[in-house]
Design an enzyme around this catalytic site. Structure first.
Site, PDB file in Angstrom:
ATOM      1  N   VAL A 109       0.505  -1.238   0.352  1.00  0.00           N
ATOM      2  CA  VAL A 109      -0.195  -0.528   0.010  1.00  0.00           C
ATOM      3  C   VAL A 109       0.748   1.465  -0.255  1.00  0.00           C
ATOM      4  O   VAL A 109       0.367   2.602  -0.949  1.00  0.00           O
ATOM      5  CB  VAL A 109      -1.186   0.074   1.568  1.00  0.00           C
ATOM      6  CG1 VAL A 109      -2.043   1.285   1.626  1.00  0.00           C
ATOM      7  CG2 VAL A 109      -1.878  -1.222   0.525  1.00  0.00           C
TER       8      VAL A 109
ATOM      9  N   LYS B 262      13.303   9.890  11.843  1.00  0.00           N
ATOM     10  CA  LYS B 262      11.571   9.340  11.509  1.00  0.00           C
ATOM     11  C   LYS B 262      11.542   8.646  12.828  1.00  0.00           C
ATOM     12  O   LYS B 262       9.872   8.544  13.637  1.00  0.00           O
ATOM     13  CB  LYS B 262      11.826   8.610  10.331  1.00  0.00           C
ATOM     14  CG  LYS B 262      10.621   8.006  10.097  1.00  0.00           C
ATOM     15  CD  LYS B 262       9.659   8.688  10.212  1.00  0.00           C
ATOM     16  CE  LYS B 262       7.732   7.903   9.609  1.00  0.00           C
ATOM     17  NZ  LYS B 262       7.986   7.163  10.344  1.00  0.00           N
TER      18      LYS B 262
ATOM     19  N   HIS C  90      10.734  10.917  15.466  1.00  0.00           N
ATOM     20  CA  HIS C  90       8.855  11.334  14.715  1.00  0.00           C
ATOM     21  C   HIS C  90       8.382  10.878  15.896  1.00  0.00           C
ATOM     22  O   HIS C  90       7.455  10.869  16.619  1.00  0.00           O
ATOM     23  CB  HIS C  90       9.257  11.691  14.087  1.00  0.00           C
ATOM     24  CG  HIS C  90       7.765  11.766  12.918  1.00  0.00           C
ATOM     25  ND1 HIS C  90       7.022  10.271  13.064  1.00  0.00           N
ATOM     26  CD2 HIS C  90       7.296  12.915  12.971  1.00  0.00           C
ATOM     27  CE1 HIS C  90       5.995  10.740  12.861  1.00  0.00           C
ATOM     28  NE2 HIS C  90       5.879  12.313  12.358  1.00  0.00           N
ATOM     29  N   ASN C  91       8.732   8.684  15.495  1.00  0.00           N
ATOM     30  CA  ASN C  91       7.310   8.146  15.574  1.00  0.00           C
ATOM     31  C   ASN C  91       7.273   7.923  16.915  1.00  0.00           C
ATOM     32  O   ASN C  91       5.769   7.693  18.036  1.00  0.00           O
ATOM     33  CB  ASN C  91       7.920   7.037  14.630  1.00  0.00           C
ATOM     34  CG  ASN C  91       8.029   7.081  13.784  1.00  0.00           C
ATOM     35  OD1 ASN C  91       7.315   8.092  12.964  1.00  0.00           O
ATOM     36  ND2 ASN C  91       7.557   5.184  12.898  1.00  0.00           N
TER      37      ASN C  91
ATOM     38  N   SER D  14       6.826  10.065   6.102  1.00  0.00           N
ATOM     39  CA  SER D  14       5.441   9.941   7.200  1.00  0.00           C
ATOM     40  C   SER D  14       4.616  10.663   6.601  1.00  0.00           C
ATOM     41  O   SER D  14       4.264  11.322   5.940  1.00  0.00           O
ATOM     42  CB  SER D  14       5.550  10.547   8.452  1.00  0.00           C
ATOM     43  OG  SER D  14       5.263  11.065   9.481  1.00  0.00           O
TER      44      SER D  14
ATOM     45  N   ARG E  22      26.980   4.924  45.431  1.00  0.00           N
ATOM     46  CA  ARG E  22      27.722   4.462  44.851  1.00  0.00           C
ATOM     47  C   ARG E  22      28.666   4.326  45.386  1.00  0.00           C
ATOM     48  O   ARG E  22      29.121   2.823  44.996  1.00  0.00           O
ATOM     49  CB  ARG E  22      27.527   4.714  43.611  1.00  0.00           C
ATOM     50  CG  ARG E  22      25.973   4.663  42.635  1.00  0.00           C
ATOM     51  CD  ARG E  22      25.983   5.153  41.333  1.00  0.00           C
ATOM     52  NE  ARG E  22      26.593   3.837  40.303  1.00  0.00           N
ATOM     53  CZ  ARG E  22      27.593   4.963  39.337  1.00  0.00           C
ATOM     54  NH1 ARG E  22      28.079   6.362  40.026  1.00  0.00           N
ATOM     55  NH2 ARG E  22      28.410   4.596  39.286  1.00  0.00           N
TER      56      ARG E  22
ATOM     57  N   GLU F  29       5.615  10.540  18.472  1.00  0.00           N
ATOM     58  CA  GLU F  29       3.918  10.095  18.216  1.00  0.00           C
ATOM     59  C   GLU F  29       3.467   9.126  19.525  1.00  0.00           C
ATOM     60  O   GLU F  29       2.277   9.698  19.784  1.00  0.00           O
ATOM     61  CB  GLU F  29       4.103   9.397  16.384  1.00  0.00           C
ATOM     62  CG  GLU F  29       3.142   9.000  16.118  1.00  0.00           C
ATOM     63  CD  GLU F  29       2.883   8.109  14.950  1.00  0.00           C
ATOM     64  OE1 GLU F  29       2.193   6.950  14.372  1.00  0.00           O
ATOM     65  OE2 GLU F  29       3.506   8.477  14.096  1.00  0.00           O
TER      66      GLU F  29
ATOM     67  N   ALA G 114      10.863  -3.515   6.829  1.00  0.00           N
ATOM     68  CA  ALA G 114      12.272  -3.475   7.159  1.00  0.00           C
ATOM     69  C   ALA G 114      13.072  -4.522   7.981  1.00  0.00           C
ATOM     70  O   ALA G 114      12.398  -5.982   7.895  1.00  0.00           O
ATOM     71  CB  ALA G 114      11.982  -1.937   8.034  1.00  0.00           C
TER      72      ALA G 114
END
Length: 484
Positions: free
Chosen positions: A19, A189, A192-193, A135, A454, A196, A83
């Protein structure tokens, strides 16, 4: 028009006609570019020509050899396959057919580390590899996506004009840019995701709060989101939320959101974003909690077991609120948390650019996200302005516009998180974003105790606030301090 391949006359080629690839090919053809198209299953290629061949100039090809021969040199080949190993397999088949100077463009959701590996691999053959984030989903691919291009300047000279012509446009400017070399395009990208993920989780938490505590029904909440979309929260996802919440299931007559299973899936980009942030030492708490919230939603057996043990009388966790005031508070909390999510995402892009030597213009990134992509929103214009005015900005949260917005909304933000805790409504993204904000502005954090511990159990040393140097205390001895 469409035809089968003959002489090399296509200006660009695309292989992989699922698609996204199919829609991207149509978009390219619609913008006046002659495009060679190929698919492992020839029938998909032929279906594209039969159904949409009149939309532009397509060159149908049945084999990879024929496909490559149909493209003018230096060739530009877009790869639109799944991918991972699938992309590697296509590249392995393509490389022997290409000539020095040709350009292979991976437009899938690849991991940026794979893109860096493939870039080096193809350089050995004299080829350019361009990792490109696209995107906008199926609609964006067809009508104008946001495009984040990696690779060399030379490759972008050949590729850029084509991609800029098919990208979404804002004020006459394409939502497409060369963001940096190597894996920069897929890194941007990926982040970006990640943003999102946070955006969607914050929206989902807002819906849950308005329904579980505010007592609103889905159609009423749809109206709330519709109003929010007319102000500073205006965005693609806010509008989509209103549309989804208004939808009634035709089979049951119930609100559509009530017949959808409450288990959110993910394709991996959110997880990659969190893993990368851990490696870079960047606290992207909102994105991380959004990713973990999806994971929790999928653990059905654990959730069912917990309900049997911990279910309480709903009246015990009922919280009385002023409905209208609560709606306004959730709006303010959503906006403030959204600012945090974007600020954290841009922090990660900046850190990734420094780590890998990419010259990424953060203002330009915000600009190409203004349309075409899933997280497109009104306030991306504000982010563009912020980085244009101050390219070395430490954090978005300190810019005048966003600082004022957070200051105005912080009381509402705290009220929402506290009310959610009282009512037993999980708000991991809201809560972690607020904690991040509080941690960022706090003069002293309890990390001083962690560092002392520590040093106590592992002699990891510490620094002091009153003098330079690194020190260790003899905790098992006389408690004397020495310079390490």
């Amino acid at each position: 028009m469409s035809e089968q391949a003959g002489t090399a006359r296509a200006t660009i080629g695309l292989t992989g006609l699922a698609v996204m690839g199919r829609n991207l090919a149509r978009n390219i053809a619609r913008h006046g570019h002659t495009i060679a198209v190929h698919n492992r299953t020839t029938a998909k290629m032929q279906d594209l020509l039969d159904e949409h061949g009149d939309e532009g100039d397509f060159v149908g090809t049945e084999s990879l050899e024929e496909f490559v021969q149909a493209i003018e040199k230096p060739r530009v080949v877009l790869v639109m396959v799944k991918a991972g190993p699938g992309t590697d397999a296509v590249i392995d088949d393509l490389v022997p057919l290409l000539d020095e100077g040709d350009i292979v463009v991976d437009c899938g959701n690849a991991h940026y580390a794979d893109t860096m590996r493939r870039t080096e691999q193809l350089q050995e053959h004299g080829l350019h590899f361009v990792g490109t984030g696209v995107s906008g989903g199926e609609e964006g691919a067809l009508n104008g996506p946001s495009i984040m291009v990696g690779g060399t300047d030379q490759a972008y000279e050949r590729l850029g004009p084509i991609l800029e012509s098919i990208a979404a446009q804002v004020d006459g400017e394409p939502c497409c840019a060369h963001v940096g070399e190597g894996g920069a395009g897929h890194f941007v990208k990926m982040v970006h995701n990640g943003i999102e993920y946070a955006d969607m989780q914050l929206i989902a938490e807002s819906y849950d709060l308005l329904r579980s505590i505010g007592g609103l029904e889905p159609a009423e909440i749809a109206d709330v989101f519709g109003r929010w979309n007319e102000g500073e929260l205006e965005s693609f996802l806010i509008q989509m939320t209103a549309d989804v919440l208004r939808h009634t299931d035709s089979g049951t007559g119930q609100p559509f959101v009530d017949v959808v299973k409450d288990a959110a899936e993910q394709k991996g980009t959110g997880r990659w974003t969190v893993q990368s942030a851990l490696d870079l030492g960047v606290p992207i708490t909102g994105i991380a909690e959004a990713t973990f919230a999806r994971s929790l939603s999928g653990h059905g057996e654990q959730r069912a077991a917990a309900r049997k043990v911990f279910t309480t009388d709903p009246d015990e966790q009922r919280v009385d609120v002023d409905r209208e005031a609560f709606v306004d508070d959730v709006q303010a909390a959503l906006y403030a948390s959204k600012v945090v999510a974007y600020a954290q995402g841009f922090d990660q892009i900046k850190a990734g650019a420094e780590e890998h030597g990419w010259d990424i213009d953060l203002g330009q990134v915000a600009k190409i996200w203004r349309d075409g992509c899933i997280i497109r929103a009104r306030f991306l214009g504000r982010i563009t302005e912020a980085y244009t005015d101050e390219p070395d900005l430490t954090t978005l949260l300190t810019t005048a516009f966003f600082a004022d917005a957070v200051k105005e909304g912080v009381d509402a933000w705290r009220h929402v998180v506290a009310t959610a805790a009282q009512g037993g409504v999980p708000v991991p993204a809201f809560g972690s974003s607020l904690s991040y904000f509080d941690g960022l502005r706090r003069e002293r954090l309890p990390a001083s105790l962690i560092q002392a511990l520590r040093d106590n159990f592992g002699a990891h040393t510490y620094q002091r606030i009153d003098r330079e140097g690194t020190f260790h205390t003899a905790w098992a001895g006389d408690l004397s301090e020495s310079e390490a």
